[in-house]
Design an enzyme around this catalytic site. Structure first.
Site, PDB file in Angstrom:
ATOM      1  N   ASN A  35       3.945  38.265  22.305  1.00  0.00           N
ATOM      2  CA  ASN A  35       4.388  38.883  23.470  1.00  0.00           C
ATOM      3  C   ASN A  35       5.726  38.624  23.936  1.00  0.00           C
ATOM      4  O   ASN A  35       6.485  37.830  23.192  1.00  0.00           O
ATOM      5  CB  ASN A  35       3.738  38.756  24.824  1.00  0.00           C
ATOM      6  CG  ASN A  35       3.813  39.956  25.934  1.00  0.00           C
ATOM      7  OD1 ASN A  35       4.647  40.745  25.992  1.00  0.00           O
ATOM      8  ND2 ASN A  35       2.423  40.392  26.185  1.00  0.00           N
ATOM      9  N   HIS A  60      13.305  14.673  19.971  1.00  0.00           N
ATOM     10  CA  HIS A  60      14.080  13.629  19.598  1.00  0.00           C
ATOM     11  C   HIS A  60      13.367  12.123  19.789  1.00  0.00           C
ATOM     12  O   HIS A  60      12.441  12.108  20.380  1.00  0.00           O
ATOM     13  CB  HIS A  60      15.369  13.476  20.548  1.00  0.00           C
ATOM     14  CG  HIS A  60      16.233  14.717  20.295  1.00  0.00           C
ATOM     15  ND1 HIS A  60      17.205  14.811  19.079  1.00  0.00           N
ATOM     16  CD2 HIS A  60      16.159  15.903  20.823  1.00  0.00           C
ATOM     17  CE1 HIS A  60      17.628  16.137  19.134  1.00  0.00           C
ATOM     18  NE2 HIS A  60      17.003  16.806  20.290  1.00  0.00           N
ATOM     19  N   ALA A 105      -2.575  30.109  31.000  1.00  0.00           N
ATOM     20  CA  ALA A 105      -1.288  30.218  31.445  1.00  0.00           C
ATOM     21  C   ALA A 105      -0.702  28.990  31.956  1.00  0.00           C
ATOM     22  O   ALA A 105      -1.334  28.353  32.800  1.00  0.00           O
ATOM     23  CB  ALA A 105      -1.389  31.413  32.327  1.00  0.00           C
ATOM     24  N   ARG A 125     -13.858  23.985  29.874  1.00  0.00           N
ATOM     25  CA  ARG A 125     -15.149  24.244  29.480  1.00  0.00           C
ATOM     26  C   ARG A 125     -15.149  24.668  28.160  1.00  0.00           C
ATOM     27  O   ARG A 125     -14.192  25.219  27.578  1.00  0.00           O
ATOM     28  CB  ARG A 125     -15.714  25.122  30.442  1.00  0.00           C
ATOM     29  CG  ARG A 125     -15.455  26.632  30.501  1.00  0.00           C
ATOM     30  CD  ARG A 125     -15.930  27.557  31.324  1.00  0.00           C
ATOM     31  NE  ARG A 125     -15.394  28.924  31.469  1.00  0.00           N
ATOM     32  CZ  ARG A 125     -15.900  29.858  30.806  1.00  0.00           C
ATOM     33  NH1 ARG A 125     -16.676  30.083  29.871  1.00  0.00           N
ATOM     34  NH2 ARG A 125     -15.346  31.084  30.834  1.00  0.00           N
TER      35      ARG A 125
END
Length: 185
Positions: A84, A114, A158, A181
């Site tokens: 997306n 780094h 998300a 879960r």
């Protein structure tokens, strides 16, 4: 820094760092062209992404611009992958995306960083691979860092920050991401 055989270390001011910088410049030129395209230009987006990674993409690959990358040659993408808008791929450590993966908007797959020690931080770039298993869904705004494997059929919620391996058939979420879960059928 931990001793890990999967780690790549590129010291500053070396032929390897010059090659890395040239690859970043190349990737930025290709993604600038890609980012002038729209959703309706799916074939042209596929062609430019294929140029970026050095492989012809299958017709099931769909990427919605804009997209950002610092490499390309160390990215491997399977069949029927969806990426997306506004995703970022840093592939210096190696980025493997299996078949049937869905990647939500604003996802970052970051294989490089780094050294942590302040006195060494500007001395090198370090990188570890990321592997995304078959049929994974990565939700909007998630970040996955180098050294992580996401097991097949898993979901990354998300906004999650994934710092450790994700077992197959699980839902993970949070910062740092943890198993919420099982989603095995």
């Amino acid at each position: 820094m931990a001793n890990d055989d999967r780690i790549t270390i590129i010291p500053r001011r070396t032929p390897e760092s010059a090659a890395m910088a040239a690859n970043v410049k190349r990737a930025m030129a290709i993604t600038a062209r890609l980012n002038r395209l729209t959703y309706d230009d799916a074939a042209a987006v596929r062609a430019l992404f294929g140029e970026l990674i050095g492989k012809t993409m299958d017709d099931g690959f769909l990427l919605i611009p804009p997209f950002h990358a610092t490499g390309g040659p160390d990215t491997r993408v399977g069949r029927n992958v969806f990426v997306n808008q506004n995703c970022t791929f840093y592939d210096l450590g190696g980025l493997d995306i299996a078949d049937d993966v869905m990647i939500g908007p604003n996802v970052s797959l970051i294989t490089s960083g780094h050294p942590i020690e302040p006195s060494r931080r500007r001395d090198a770039v370090t990188a570890k691979p990321i592997a995304i298993g078959r049929n994974v869904w990565i939700g909007a705004g998630a970040t996955i860092i180098g050294g992580v494997t996401v097991g097949e059929n898993s979901v990354v919620a998300a906004g999650s920050v994934v710092t450790k391996d994700v077992p197959p058939d699980t839902l993970v979420g949070g910062n740092p991401a943890r198993v919420i879960r099982s989603i095995a059928e």
